[in-house]
Design a protein around this motif. Structure first.
Motif, PDB file in Angstrom:
ATOM      1  N   ILE A  43     -56.014-127.864  20.013  1.00 48.84           N
ATOM      2  CA  ILE A  43     -57.030-127.648  21.048  1.00 48.84           C
ATOM      3  C   ILE A  43     -56.418-127.081  22.323  1.00 48.84           C
ATOM      4  CG2 ILE A  43     -58.629-128.866  22.589  1.00 48.84           C
ATOM      5  CD1 ILE A  43     -59.201-130.734  20.150  1.00 48.84           C
ATOM      6  N   VAL A  44     -55.257-127.592  22.727  1.00 50.36           N
ATOM      7  CA  VAL A  44     -54.600-127.111  23.942  1.00 50.36           C
ATOM      8  C   VAL A  44     -54.183-125.645  23.777  1.00 50.36           C
ATOM      9  CG1 VAL A  44     -52.488-127.361  25.313  1.00 50.36           C
ATOM     10  CG2 VAL A  44     -53.885-129.346  24.815  1.00 50.36           C
ATOM     11  N   THR A  45     -53.663-125.290  22.605  1.00 47.08           N
ATOM     12  CA  THR A  45     -53.271-123.898  22.361  1.00 47.08           C
ATOM     13  C   THR A  45     -54.498-122.994  22.381  1.00 47.08           C
ATOM     14  OG1 THR A  45     -51.398-124.666  21.041  1.00 47.08           O
ATOM     15  CG2 THR A  45     -52.024-122.364  20.793  1.00 47.08           C
ATOM     16  N   TRP A  46     -55.580-123.432  21.755  1.00 51.29           N
ATOM     17  CA  TRP A  46     -56.825-122.659  21.775  1.00 51.29           C
ATOM     18  C   TRP A  46     -57.323-122.470  23.202  1.00 51.29           C
ATOM     19  CZ3 TRP A  46     -61.405-124.975  23.508  1.00 51.29           C
ATOM     20  CH2 TRP A  46     -62.523-124.143  23.477  1.00 51.29           C
ATOM     21  N   TYR A  47     -57.306-123.557  23.975  1.00 56.08           N
ATOM     22  CA  TYR A  47     -57.805-123.489  25.352  1.00 56.08           C
ATOM     23  C   TYR A  47     -56.956-122.533  26.186  1.00 56.08           C
ATOM     24  CZ  TYR A  47     -59.222-124.811  30.026  1.00 56.08           C
ATOM     25  OH  TYR A  47     -59.668-124.775  31.327  1.00 56.08           O
ATOM     26  N   ASP A  48     -55.650-122.599  26.026  1.00 52.95           N
ATOM     27  CA  ASP A  48     -54.775-121.713  26.795  1.00 52.95           C
ATOM     28  C   ASP A  48     -55.033-120.253  26.440  1.00 52.95           C
ATOM     29  OD1 ASP A  48     -52.680-121.291  28.715  1.00 52.95           O
ATOM     30  OD2 ASP A  48     -51.367-120.783  27.031  1.00 52.95           O
ATOM     31  N   LYS A  49     -55.254-119.966  25.170  1.00 49.25           N
ATOM     32  CA  LYS A  49     -55.574-118.599  24.764  1.00 49.25           C
ATOM     33  C   LYS A  49     -56.906-118.168  25.370  1.00 49.25           C
ATOM     34  CE  LYS A  49     -55.546-114.715  22.491  1.00 49.25           C
ATOM     35  NZ  LYS A  49     -54.599-113.654  22.736  1.00 49.25           N
ATOM     36  N   ARG A  50     -57.872-119.051  25.366  1.00 49.63           N
ATOM     37  CA  ARG A  50     -59.191-118.739  25.921  1.00 49.63           C
ATOM     38  C   ARG A  50     -59.095-118.443  27.415  1.00 49.63           C
ATOM     39  NH1 ARG A  50     -64.656-122.416  25.574  1.00 49.63           N
ATOM     40  NH2 ARG A  50     -65.908-120.972  26.748  1.00 49.63           N
ATOM     41  N   VAL A  51     -58.345-119.260  28.135  1.00 53.65           N
ATOM     42  CA  VAL A  51     -58.181-119.042  29.572  1.00 53.65           C
ATOM     43  C   VAL A  51     -57.411-117.743  29.829  1.00 53.65           C
ATOM     44  CG1 VAL A  51     -57.084-119.941  31.673  1.00 53.65           C
ATOM     45  CG2 VAL A  51     -58.372-121.470  30.191  1.00 53.65           C
ATOM     46  N   ALA A  52     -56.381-117.475  29.025  1.00 50.98           N
ATOM     47  CA  ALA A  52     -55.613-116.235  29.201  1.00 50.98           C
ATOM     48  C   ALA A  52     -56.500-115.016  28.995  1.00 50.98           C
ATOM     49  CB  ALA A  52     -54.443-116.208  28.225  1.00 50.98           C
ATOM     50  N   THR A  53     -57.351-115.049  27.980  1.00 50.27           N
ATOM     51  CA  THR A  53     -58.270-113.950  27.726  1.00 50.27           C
ATOM     52  C   THR A  53     -59.272-113.811  28.869  1.00 50.27           C
ATOM     53  OG1 THR A  53     -58.038-114.343  25.364  1.00 50.27           O
ATOM     54  CG2 THR A  53     -59.901-113.011  26.054  1.00 50.27           C
ATOM     55  N   HIS A  54     -59.796-114.938  29.336  1.00 50.90           N
ATOM     56  CA  HIS A  54     -60.745-114.933  30.454  1.00 50.90           C
ATOM     57  C   HIS A  54     -60.099-114.348  31.705  1.00 50.90           C
ATOM     58  CE1 HIS A  54     -62.635-116.688  34.055  1.00 50.90           C
ATOM     59  NE2 HIS A  54     -63.757-116.449  33.399  1.00 50.90           N
ATOM     60  N   ASN A  55     -58.882-114.776  32.017  1.00 54.60           N
ATOM     61  CA  ASN A  55     -58.193-114.285  33.210  1.00 54.60           C
ATOM     62  C   ASN A  55     -57.903-112.788  33.114  1.00 54.60           C
ATOM     63  OD1 ASN A  55     -58.301-116.818  34.290  1.00 54.60           O
ATOM     64  ND2 ASN A  55     -56.156-117.294  33.929  1.00 54.60           N
TER      65      ASN A  55
ATOM     66  N   SER B 141     -64.877-109.911  40.310  1.00 52.87           N
ATOM     67  CA  SER B 141     -64.667-111.332  39.987  1.00 52.87           C
ATOM     68  C   SER B 141     -63.190-111.709  40.020  1.00 52.87           C
ATOM     69  CB  SER B 141     -65.250-111.640  38.612  1.00 52.87           C
ATOM     70  OG  SER B 141     -64.560-110.905  37.618  1.00 52.87           O
ATOM     71  N   THR B 142     -62.462-111.256  41.030  1.00 47.52           N
ATOM     72  CA  THR B 142     -61.031-111.573  41.111  1.00 47.52           C
ATOM     73  C   THR B 142     -60.774-113.032  41.453  1.00 47.52           C
ATOM     74  OG1 THR B 142     -61.005-110.833  43.394  1.00 47.52           O
ATOM     75  CG2 THR B 142     -60.352-109.231  41.706  1.00 47.52           C
ATOM     76  N   SER B 143     -61.728-113.694  42.071  1.00 44.36           N
ATOM     77  CA  SER B 143     -61.520-115.094  42.429  1.00 44.36           C
ATOM     78  C   SER B 143     -61.906-116.038  41.296  1.00 44.36           C
ATOM     79  CB  SER B 143     -62.337-115.446  43.674  1.00 44.36           C
ATOM     80  OG  SER B 143     -63.720-115.325  43.378  1.00 44.36           O
ATOM     81  N   ASN B 144     -62.218-115.490  40.146  1.00 44.85           N
ATOM     82  CA  ASN B 144     -62.670-116.299  39.018  1.00 44.85           C
ATOM     83  C   ASN B 144     -61.534-116.612  38.047  1.00 44.85           C
ATOM     84  OD1 ASN B 144     -64.526-117.695  37.550  1.00 44.85           O
ATOM     85  ND2 ASN B 144     -65.478-115.897  36.618  1.00 44.85           N
ATOM     86  N   GLN B 145     -60.287-116.658  38.532  1.00 44.20           N
ATOM     87  CA  GLN B 145     -59.134-116.970  37.684  1.00 44.20           C
ATOM     88  C   GLN B 145     -59.074-118.477  37.426  1.00 44.20           C
ATOM     89  OE1 GLN B 145     -56.636-114.721  36.555  1.00 44.20           O
ATOM     90  NE2 GLN B 145     -57.980-113.081  37.234  1.00 44.20           N
ATOM     91  N   ARG B 146     -58.731-118.833  36.187  1.00 46.63           N
ATOM     92  CA  ARG B 146     -58.609-120.245  35.816  1.00 46.63           C
ATOM     93  C   ARG B 146     -57.147-120.610  35.634  1.00 46.63           C
ATOM     94  NH1 ARG B 146     -63.118-120.534  31.039  1.00 46.63           N
ATOM     95  NH2 ARG B 146     -64.925-120.083  32.324  1.00 46.63           N
ATOM     96  N   SER B 147     -56.861-121.899  35.727  1.00 43.66           N
ATOM     97  CA  SER B 147     -55.501-122.396  35.538  1.00 43.66           C
ATOM     98  C   SER B 147     -55.135-122.393  34.062  1.00 43.66           C
ATOM     99  CB  SER B 147     -55.389-123.831  36.035  1.00 43.66           C
ATOM    100  OG  SER B 147     -54.949-123.876  37.323  1.00 43.66           O
ATOM    101  N   ARG B 148     -53.921-121.935  33.781  1.00 42.91           N
ATOM    102  CA  ARG B 148     -53.414-121.917  32.419  1.00 42.91           C
ATOM    103  C   ARG B 148     -52.688-123.215  32.118  1.00 42.91           C
ATOM    104  NH1 ARG B 148     -51.579-116.815  30.427  1.00 42.91           N
ATOM    105  NH2 ARG B 148     -51.102-118.038  28.584  1.00 42.91           N
ATOM    106  N   ILE B 149     -52.513-123.497  30.826  1.00 44.90           N
ATOM    107  CA  ILE B 149     -51.697-124.618  30.377  1.00 44.90           C
ATOM    108  C   ILE B 149     -50.239-124.178  30.507  1.00 44.90           C
ATOM    109  CG2 ILE B 149     -51.128-126.098  28.410  1.00 44.90           C
ATOM    110  CD1 ILE B 149     -53.969-126.516  29.399  1.00 44.90           C
ATOM    111  N   SER B 150     -49.390-125.019  31.078  1.00 47.97           N
ATOM    112  CA  SER B 150     -47.991-124.623  31.258  1.00 47.97           C
ATOM    113  C   SER B 150     -47.270-124.604  29.911  1.00 47.97           C
ATOM    114  CB  SER B 150     -47.277-125.573  32.219  1.00 47.97           C
ATOM    115  OG  SER B 150     -47.040-126.811  31.599  1.00 47.97           O
ATOM    116  N   GLU B 151     -46.263-123.756  29.821  1.00 52.49           N
ATOM    117  CA  GLU B 151     -45.483-123.693  28.594  1.00 52.49           C
ATOM    118  C   GLU B 151     -44.757-125.003  28.341  1.00 52.49           C
ATOM    119  OE1 GLU B 151     -42.987-120.243  28.709  1.00 52.49           O
ATOM    120  OE2 GLU B 151     -44.667-118.896  28.299  1.00 52.49           O
ATOM    121  N   LYS B 152     -44.371-125.690  29.412  1.00 57.65           N
ATOM    122  CA  LYS B 152     -43.710-126.993  29.253  1.00 57.65           C
ATOM    123  C   LYS B 152     -44.617-127.970  28.502  1.00 57.65           C
ATOM    124  CE  LYS B 152     -40.702-126.765  33.253  1.00 57.65           C
ATOM    125  NZ  LYS B 152     -40.355-127.352  34.547  1.00 57.65           N
TER     126      LYS B 152
END
Length: 131
Positions: free
Chosen positions: A42-54, A63-74
C-alpha cells in the motif's frame, strides 16, 4: 523480478506455516509478516500515486501549489528490512515505481539481504534454544 517476489512470498508463507505447525511459532508472527507485506504494498502504491500526481501538477501552471508529500525512501527501506520486501517488489514491478533508480535499488536489495540474514539468524537461535 515479479515472479521471484511471488515465489519468495510463497516460500516465506510456507516457512511460517511450518514454523507454526511444527515449532509452535506464534500466530502473531504470521500476522505481523502478512500485515507488513500488505502495508508495504500500500505504501509503495501510494508513493507512486503521489509521484504521478505531483508530476501532473507540475506541468499544469495553474496548480503548482497542489504538490503532495511523498513517502521517504528511508520508509521504504525500513519496510523491506522488517520483512515487507516481497510485496514491495511486487508493487514496484506492478506500478513501475522506483525500478530505474539505481541508488534506491542498491539500498533496497541491501535491506532485503539484511532481512534474510536476520531472519536466518533469529530462526537458528529460536530452533537452537527451543527444540
Amino acid at each position: 523480478m515479479m515472479i521471484f517476489a511471488i515465489v519468495m512470498l510463497g516460500v516465506w508463507l510456507v516457512l511460517l506455516a511450518v514454523g507454526y505447525g511444527f515449532y509452535a511459532l506464534s500466530p502473531w508472527v504470521i500476522g505481523v509478516f502478512v500485515g507488513l507485506n500488505l502495508l508495504s504494498f500500500i505504501v509503495t502504491w501510494y508513493d507512486k500515486r503521489v509521484a504521478t500526481h505531483n508530476q501532473q501538477a507540475s506541468t499544469n501552471p495553474s496548480s503548482t501549489s497542489n504538490q503532495r508529500s511523498r513517502i521517504s525512501e528511508k520508509t521504504l527501506y525500513i519496510y523491506a528490512l522488517l520483512g515487507g520486501w516481497p510485496a514491495a517488489i511486487i508493487a514496484q514491478q506492478h506500478f513501475r515505481h522506483k525500478t530505474q533508480k539505481n541508488a534506491f535499488k542498491y539500498r533496497f536489495w541491501l535491506s532485503i539481504f539484511a532481512n534474510i540474514l536476520l531472519t536466518i539468524g533469529i530462526s537458528y537461535l529460536y530452533l537452537l534454544y527451543t527444540v
